[in-house]
Design a protein around this motif. Sequence first.
Motif, mmCIF file in Angstrom:
data_model
loop_
_atom_site.group_PDB
_atom_site.id
_atom_site.type_symbol
_atom_site.label_atom_id
_atom_site.label_comp_id
_atom_site.label_asym_id
_atom_site.label_seq_id
_atom_site.Cartn_x
_atom_site.Cartn_y
_atom_site.Cartn_z
ATOM 1 N N MET A 282 92.561 -34.722 -4.007
ATOM 2 C CA MET A 282 92.650 -35.529 -5.222
ATOM 3 C C MET A 282 93.889 -36.431 -5.203
ATOM 4 O O MET A 282 93.831 -37.576 -5.629
ATOM 5 C CB MET A 282 92.679 -34.625 -6.460
ATOM 6 N N VAL A 283 94.999 -35.932 -4.711
ATOM 7 C CA VAL A 283 96.244 -36.713 -4.675
ATOM 8 C C VAL A 283 96.096 -37.935 -3.774
ATOM 9 O O VAL A 283 96.710 -38.974 -4.031
ATOM 10 C CB VAL A 283 97.416 -35.818 -4.212
ATOM 11 N N THR A 284 95.278 -37.844 -2.744
ATOM 12 C CA THR A 284 95.158 -38.941 -1.776
ATOM 13 C C THR A 284 94.188 -40.031 -2.202
ATOM 14 O O THR A 284 94.124 -41.071 -1.544
ATOM 15 C CB THR A 284 94.730 -38.411 -0.407
ATOM 16 N N LEU A 285 93.437 -39.810 -3.276
ATOM 17 C CA LEU A 285 92.455 -40.803 -3.686
ATOM 18 C C LEU A 285 93.121 -41.955 -4.431
ATOM 19 O O LEU A 285 94.046 -41.749 -5.212
ATOM 20 C CB LEU A 285 91.396 -40.158 -4.584
ATOM 21 N N SER A 286 92.621 -43.157 -4.199
ATOM 22 C CA SER A 286 93.111 -44.330 -4.925
ATOM 23 C C SER A 286 92.622 -44.273 -6.358
ATOM 24 O O SER A 286 91.555 -43.730 -6.637
ATOM 25 C CB SER A 286 92.596 -45.627 -4.295
ATOM 26 N N THR A 287 93.388 -44.842 -7.220
ATOM 27 C CA THR A 287 92.972 -44.860 -8.632
ATOM 28 C C THR A 287 92.323 -46.153 -8.989
ATOM 29 O O THR A 287 92.349 -47.117 -8.341
ATOM 30 C CB THR A 287 94.188 -44.632 -9.558
#
Length: 90
Positions: free
Chosen positions: A85-90
């Motif tokens: 989740m931390v690595t996903l772009s927003t």
Amino acid sequence: MLAAKANAEERVILMREVDPRVLDFLLKNPSLTVEEVRRLASRLALNHGHFAQIARNPTWMGDEMLRTILARNPRLPEFMAETVMVTLST
């Protein structure tokens, strides 16, 4: 086992398997493409070991679409969910 050395046509057939051992060998196949890993990552048949194999491959984990597919898989283990989740772009 065939899955570890299967060519593209054979991998398409083997990806339909539900036997975790076949999936394990498929993930060890050096010819496996990111697109094939994406298809595997969406399967509910994956276990913790399969997710860990995917996570250990920096090429695969560098693919944002794959990380998104992993994040959407309800079987993704908690120990990996936060990392993905931390690595996903927003």
